[in-house]
Motif scaffolding. Structure first.
Motif, PDB file in Angstrom:
ATOM      1  N   UNK A   1       0.823  -1.201   0.000  1.00 25.72           N
ATOM      2  CA  UNK A   1       0.000   0.000   0.000  1.00 25.72           C
ATOM      3  C   UNK A   1       0.859   1.254   0.000  1.00 25.72           C
ATOM      4  N   UNK A   2       0.649   2.141  -0.976  1.00 26.09           N
ATOM      5  CA  UNK A   2       1.321   3.439  -1.053  1.00 26.09           C
ATOM      6  C   UNK A   2       0.257   4.525  -1.032  1.00 26.09           C
ATOM      7  N   UNK A   3       0.569   5.617  -0.362  1.00 17.17           N
ATOM      8  CA  UNK A   3      -0.404   6.696  -0.183  1.00 17.17           C
ATOM      9  C   UNK A   3       0.218   8.014  -0.638  1.00 17.17           C
ATOM     10  N   UNK A   4      -0.551   8.789  -1.397  1.00 22.04           N
ATOM     11  CA  UNK A   4      -0.125  10.095  -1.904  1.00 22.04           C
ATOM     12  C   UNK A   4      -1.255  11.074  -1.628  1.00 22.04           C
ATOM     13  N   UNK A   5      -1.040  12.021  -0.708  1.00 21.78           N
ATOM     14  CA  UNK A   5      -2.124  12.892  -0.266  1.00 21.78           C
ATOM     15  C   UNK A   5      -1.616  14.321  -0.088  1.00 21.78           C
ATOM     16  N   UNK A   6      -2.566  15.240   0.011  1.00 18.45           N
ATOM     17  CA  UNK A   6      -2.256  16.628   0.314  1.00 18.45           C
ATOM     18  C   UNK A   6      -2.448  16.917   1.790  1.00 18.45           C
ATOM     19  N   UNK A   7      -2.078  18.118   2.193  1.00 17.11           N
ATOM     20  CA  UNK A   7      -2.136  18.496   3.605  1.00 17.11           C
ATOM     21  C   UNK A   7      -3.558  18.537   4.141  1.00 17.11           C
ATOM     22  N   UNK A   8      -4.558  18.642   3.261  1.00 18.16           N
ATOM     23  CA  UNK A   8      -5.953  18.674   3.699  1.00 18.16           C
ATOM     24  C   UNK A   8      -6.620  17.301   3.599  1.00 18.16           C
ATOM     25  N   UNK A   9      -5.806  16.264   3.417  1.00 14.06           N
ATOM     26  CA  UNK A   9      -6.354  14.906   3.260  1.00 14.06           C
ATOM     27  C   UNK A   9      -5.802  13.946   4.303  1.00 14.06           C
ATOM     28  N   UNK A  10      -5.520  14.457   5.488  1.00 15.67           N
ATOM     29  CA  UNK A  10      -4.843  13.658   6.510  1.00 15.67           C
ATOM     30  C   UNK A  10      -5.810  12.936   7.441  1.00 15.67           C
ATOM     31  N   UNK A  11      -7.094  12.997   7.199  1.00 15.67           N
ATOM     32  CA  UNK A  11      -8.054  12.305   8.065  1.00 15.67           C
ATOM     33  C   UNK A  11      -7.794  10.804   8.059  1.00 15.67           C
ATOM     34  N   UNK A  12      -8.101  10.174   9.187  1.00 17.74           N
ATOM     35  CA  UNK A  12      -7.930   8.725   9.297  1.00 17.74           C
ATOM     36  C   UNK A  12      -8.753   8.015   8.227  1.00 17.74           C
ATOM     37  N   UNK A  13      -8.154   7.011   7.600  1.00 13.86           N
ATOM     38  CA  UNK A  13      -8.852   6.186   6.618  1.00 13.86           C
ATOM     39  C   UNK A  13      -8.408   4.742   6.783  1.00 13.86           C
ATOM     40  N   UNK A  14      -9.357   3.853   7.044  1.00 14.72           N
ATOM     41  CA  UNK A  14      -9.006   2.441   7.218  1.00 14.72           C
ATOM     42  C   UNK A  14      -8.298   1.892   5.985  1.00 14.72           C
ATOM     43  N   UNK A  15      -8.646   2.417   4.817  1.00 17.01           N
ATOM     44  CA  UNK A  15      -8.032   1.935   3.575  1.00 17.01           C
ATOM     45  C   UNK A  15      -6.533   2.234   3.526  1.00 17.01           C
ATOM     46  N   UNK A  16      -6.088   3.237   4.271  1.00 19.20           N
ATOM     47  CA  UNK A  16      -4.677   3.619   4.230  1.00 19.20           C
ATOM     48  C   UNK A  16      -3.796   2.758   5.127  1.00 19.20           C
ATOM     49  N   UNK A  17      -4.390   1.872   5.929  1.00 19.82           N
ATOM     50  CA  UNK A  17      -3.623   0.877   6.673  1.00 19.82           C
ATOM     51  C   UNK A  17      -2.499   1.471   7.516  1.00 19.82           C
ATOM     52  N   UNK A  18      -1.295   0.932   7.338  1.00 17.42           N
ATOM     53  CA  UNK A  18      -0.142   1.294   8.155  1.00 17.42           C
ATOM     54  C   UNK A  18       0.170   2.789   8.094  1.00 17.42           C
ATOM     55  N   UNK A  19      -0.121   3.447   6.961  1.00 17.16           N
ATOM     56  CA  UNK A  19       0.278   4.847   6.800  1.00 17.16           C
ATOM     57  C   UNK A  19      -0.536   5.799   7.675  1.00 17.16           C
ATOM     58  N   UNK A  20      -1.594   5.281   8.326  1.00 18.47           N
ATOM     59  CA  UNK A  20      -2.318   6.149   9.250  1.00 18.47           C
ATOM     60  C   UNK A  20      -1.435   6.611  10.410  1.00 18.47           C
ATOM     61  N   UNK A  21      -0.420   5.832  10.773  1.00 14.70           N
ATOM     62  CA  UNK A  21       0.455   6.255  11.872  1.00 14.70           C
ATOM     63  C   UNK A  21       1.248   7.504  11.508  1.00 14.70           C
ATOM     64  N   UNK A  22       2.013   7.520  10.404  1.00 12.80           N
ATOM     65  CA  UNK A  22       2.687   8.781  10.057  1.00 12.80           C
ATOM     66  C   UNK A  22       1.698   9.884   9.671  1.00 12.80           C
ATOM     67  N   UNK A  23       0.585   9.531   9.013  1.00 10.22           N
ATOM     68  CA  UNK A  23      -0.433  10.542   8.727  1.00 10.22           C
ATOM     69  C   UNK A  23      -0.939  11.181  10.016  1.00 10.22           C
ATOM     70  N   UNK A  24      -1.161  10.351  11.021  1.00 12.84           N
ATOM     71  CA  UNK A  24      -1.665  10.858  12.292  1.00 12.84           C
ATOM     72  C   UNK A  24      -0.694  11.807  12.966  1.00 12.84           C
ATOM     73  N   UNK A  25       0.593  11.521  12.867  1.00 15.63           N
ATOM     74  CA  UNK A  25       1.595  12.427  13.439  1.00 15.63           C
ATOM     75  C   UNK A  25       1.556  13.772  12.716  1.00 15.63           C
ATOM     76  N   UNK A  26       1.495  13.735  11.384  1.00 14.54           N
ATOM     77  CA  UNK A  26       1.367  14.973  10.608  1.00 14.54           C
ATOM     78  C   UNK A  26       0.110  15.748  11.013  1.00 14.54           C
ATOM     79  N   UNK A  27      -0.988  15.039  11.144  1.00 10.49           N
ATOM     80  CA  UNK A  27      -2.257  15.663  11.510  1.00 10.49           C
ATOM     81  C   UNK A  27      -2.153  16.341  12.875  1.00 10.49           C
ATOM     82  N   UNK A  28      -1.531  15.643  13.858  1.00  7.91           N
ATOM     83  CA  UNK A  28      -1.390  16.215  15.195  1.00  7.91           C
ATOM     84  C   UNK A  28      -0.553  17.487  15.157  1.00  7.91           C
TER      85      UNK A  28
END
Length: 391
Positions: free
Chosen positions: A68-95
């Motif tokens: 799974x690879x994820x490519x998103x913008x700064x306004x697309x950091x909401x949690x998504x079950x489809x994004x799997x493992x990448x929710x952890x780094x996404x969550x840090x960015x979001x915080x």
């Protein structure tokens, strides 16, 4: 070509590499979210992160372990079950965004050697290495303790896991050759030399995935909160369950009316006492006493907290029988994952054979064995200074 260029292509600014270890908790399980004591150590296993800034505001996440690879913008950091493992780094960015920090975009490539789902804190390792990289690249005025607290809040608020702070603290603050006696309520801590003499720490992965861990974890958190609310009627000045001592528990345990919840509190209160006694036994070089506390901890997690499961029990019971083993217990949230074992170094090979045979016979599963060094916490890796899979 190294891992980084394989995923992102060559060219552009040079990338930087950061590392955060996994952790093993020697004793003190399911005590951190009650404000109690834990006794973890950082491992030499962990997560490397290669990062290169972008100029288009995009964040790309790659892993050598997942397709799974994820490519998103700064306004697309909401949690998504489809994004799997990448929710952890996404969550840090979001915080960090929630706290007013902005970033230009980055390519992230993760590479780890922590067994996935083994309970050695691969999630905290991913989160902490991301937070460290973002802090250093963005020159943010945050200490390592700040990052520890932030990544715990991310797990609670973004991932929805009611975890305590032990994993993030051990990953961030680890020191080679040292365990950490941590009081989770206040983050008071001290390093205790892990001098094992003729013995070695052997971590065994049950290879039973921790399917129930998150849901049961949150259930146990709720049970402890319910029980403490009843107990606090007699102890109004005690701020949390981690501050309840054994003497007060003996006096007032009948205030907890549900026998199941009473068992949960019994485990937490006795486990806190075991942690402090275990650290003292290590300071005094009494490894046999330390091993006995490990055994009692597992029995309590099995009988009172009920988070072990047949696989972990079979693995620990096989270790207890094996010659040369003076201590064994589950480590982590439970319901699968790993055990930690204290084994005489001259008998490690025989120990592995005996445990594997019995465990396979009882469960049909094959365990994996890891000999771990106790390493340093999260840090940047300098090219040519430490070995690194990115170059």
């Amino acid at each position: 070509m190294g891992y980084f260029e394989q995923y992102t292509g060559s060219g552009g600014e040079d990338f930087r590499v950061f590392f955060a270890p996994g952790r093993v908790n020697l004793i003190g399980e399911h005590t951190d979210y009650t404000g109690g004591y834990v006794f973890p150590a950082a491992l030499s296993y962990g997560t490397w992160l290669g990062v290169r800034p972008r100029t288009d505001g995009r964040f790309r996440f790659f892993s050598t372990s997942f397709d799974k690879q994820v490519d998103i913008g700064a306004d697309e950091l909401a949690y998504s079950a489809e994004d799997g493992w990448s929710n952890y780094p996404k969550g840090v960015l979001w915080m960090l965004q929630q706290e007013g920090h902005a970033f230009p975009g980055y390519d992230f490539v993760f590479h780890g050697n922590i067994p996935n789902g083994a309970g050695l804190s691969s999630s905290a390792s991913i989160s902490m290495v991301t937070a460290l990289a973002l802090r250093d690249l963005g020159q943010l005025p945050l200490t390592t303790i700040d990052l520890v607290k932030l990544t715990q809040r991310m797990e609670n608020q973004y991932m929805g896991v009611s975890c305590g702070i032990m994993d993030q603290f051990a990953v961030g603050m680890g020191k080679a050759g040292q365990a950490m006696l941590l009081r989770c309520e206040t983050l008071e801590y001290e390093y205790v030399p892990l001098e094992l003499g003729d013995y070695s720490l052997v971590i065994i992965n049950s290879n039973k995935r921790r399917e129930l861990a998150d849901s049961k974890y949150n259930e146990r958190v709720a049970e402890c909160a319910t029980g403490f609310a009843q107990l606090q009627k007699q102890l109004p000045h005690v701020p949390n369950l981690g501050n309840v001592n054994a003497a007060d528990w003996e006096r007032f345990q009948e205030e907890v009316t549900d026998p199941v919840i009473r068992k949960r509190l019994e485990h937490v209160i006795r486990e806190n006492d075991r942690v402090k006694r275990s650290a003292e036994s290590l300071r005094q070089g009494d490894l046999l006493a330390f091993g006995d506390y490990m055994r009692r901890s597992h029995e309590s997690l099995r009988d009172l907290y009920e988070v072990t499961g047949k696989e972990l029990d079979a693995l620990v019971e096989a270790a207890w029988k094996a010659e040369g083993c003076i201590g064994a217990r589950m480590t982590g949230a439970g319901f699968g994952g790993c055990t930690v074992n204290l084994v005489h170094r001259d008998q490690v090979d025989a120990f592995k054979r005996a445990v594997e045979e019995e465990y396979r016979g009882k469960t049909g599963l094959h365990p994996d064995f890891y000999h771990c060094e106790i390493g340093d916490g999260a840090r940047e890796i300098e090219r040519g200074v430490e070995p690194c899979p990115f170059w």
